[in-house]
Design a protein around this motif. Structure first.
Motif, PDB file in Angstrom:
ATOM      1  N   TYR A 152     -46.416  27.873  -5.555  1.00  0.00           N
ATOM      2  CA  TYR A 152     -46.279  28.526  -4.255  1.00  0.00           C
ATOM      3  C   TYR A 152     -47.291  29.667  -4.121  1.00  0.00           C
ATOM      4  CZ  TYR A 152     -41.835  26.193  -3.110  1.00  0.00           C
ATOM      5  OH  TYR A 152     -40.876  25.272  -2.802  1.00  0.00           O
ATOM      6  N   ASP A 153     -47.395  30.493  -5.162  1.00  0.00           N
ATOM      7  CA  ASP A 153     -48.293  31.650  -5.113  1.00  0.00           C
ATOM      8  C   ASP A 153     -49.751  31.229  -4.964  1.00  0.00           C
ATOM      9  OD1 ASP A 153     -46.238  33.439  -5.281  1.00  0.00           O
ATOM     10  OD2 ASP A 153     -46.544  33.960  -7.392  1.00  0.00           O
ATOM     11  N   LEU A 154     -50.104  30.112  -5.584  1.00  0.00           N
ATOM     12  CA  LEU A 154     -51.495  29.656  -5.568  1.00  0.00           C
ATOM     13  C   LEU A 154     -51.786  28.629  -4.473  1.00  0.00           C
ATOM     14  CD1 LEU A 154     -52.195  29.320  -9.403  1.00  0.00           C
ATOM     15  CD2 LEU A 154     -52.924  31.150  -7.864  1.00  0.00           C
ATOM     16  N   HIS A 155     -50.757  28.334  -3.677  1.00  0.00           N
ATOM     17  CA  HIS A 155     -50.913  27.407  -2.551  1.00  0.00           C
ATOM     18  C   HIS A 155     -51.402  26.042  -3.046  1.00  0.00           C
ATOM     19  CE1 HIS A 155     -51.727  25.985   1.516  1.00  0.00           C
ATOM     20  NE2 HIS A 155     -51.238  27.101   2.000  1.00  0.00           N
ATOM     21  N   THR A 156     -50.719  25.539  -4.066  1.00  0.00           N
ATOM     22  CA  THR A 156     -51.048  24.220  -4.596  1.00  0.00           C
ATOM     23  C   THR A 156     -49.734  23.520  -4.958  1.00  0.00           C
ATOM     24  OG1 THR A 156     -52.407  23.015  -6.207  1.00  0.00           O
ATOM     25  CG2 THR A 156     -51.336  25.016  -6.992  1.00  0.00           C
TER      26      THR A 156
END
Length: 210
Positions: A176-180
């Motif tokens: 989620y944090d890395l948008h992956t």
């Protein structure tokens, strides 16, 4: 509260300002995972982070998140400053990465102190400068680093701000944090483990190198 303010902000603010913060500020304790600022809400006060770590996130039109930066002891959020001063809705979400203590400053006092205290003006300007540099780092990371390099940088940033080599986030939370995707994160974590950069455990990740 004045003792904690002096400990973390005494080198930044003069005594008169510290006493004003103590008088008008609202002391707040939040637990890990708590949402402090939500996208779309109006912000009536600005947080000064006394202890703990806060992560600031941006959300796209599909509801996916991207980590912008971490806030540490003595920090505040430039996005919050902009919303308070401009009386606009927040465009970011702020979540407690660890148990944290904050002092909430009313927006009207923020404006008064800009004219009254040189240390406050310098603090606000330095905050904008620091957060802008961190945003540029995030942009550079997305634009120029491969995903495994982004992941490793993210993990090192987390160990730095928490001062702990053990990371308790799930693969999905990291994704989620890395948008992956979680699948990509899991695959790259295994690759980094094979390279000797970290150790994977059932409930946590231990960083080996710094």
């Amino acid at each position: 509260m004045i003792q904690e303010l002096t400990t973390y902000f005494g080198h930044i603010f003069e005594d008169a300002l510290l006493h004003e913060i103590n008088q008008v500020g609202t002391f707040k304790e939040v637990s890990e995972g708590s949402t402090l600022i939500e996208i779309g809400q109006y912000i009536k006060s600005m947080p000064l982070l006394v202890t703990g770590v806060i992560k600031v996130l941006r959300e796209d039109s599909h509801g996916d998140e991207l980590l912008l930066y971490f806030l540490e002891n003595g920090d505040t959020c430039a996005m919050t400053l902009s919303c308070c001063m401009g009386q606009t809705k927040s465009e970011v979400r702020a979540i407690a990465e660890t148990d944290s203590k904050l002092v909430m400053i009313p927006v009207q006092k923020m404006e008064e102190w800009l004219a009254q205290y040189k240390s406050w003006r310098n603090y606000v300007l330095e905050t904008y400068h620091s957060r802008l540099n961190e945003l540029l780092e995030t942009v550079d990371s997305i634009a120029f680093l491969k995903m495994d390099e982004r992941l490793l940088k993210y993990l090192h940033d987390k160990t730095r701000v928490t001062n702990d080599r053990i990371i308790h986030n799930t693969h999905q939370e990291i994704a989620y944090d890395l948008h992956t995707s979680r699948v990509v994160v899991s695959r790259l974590l295994k690759k980094l483990e094979n390279m000797g950069k970290l150790e994977l455990h059932r409930s946590h990740i231990t960083m080996v190198t710094h």
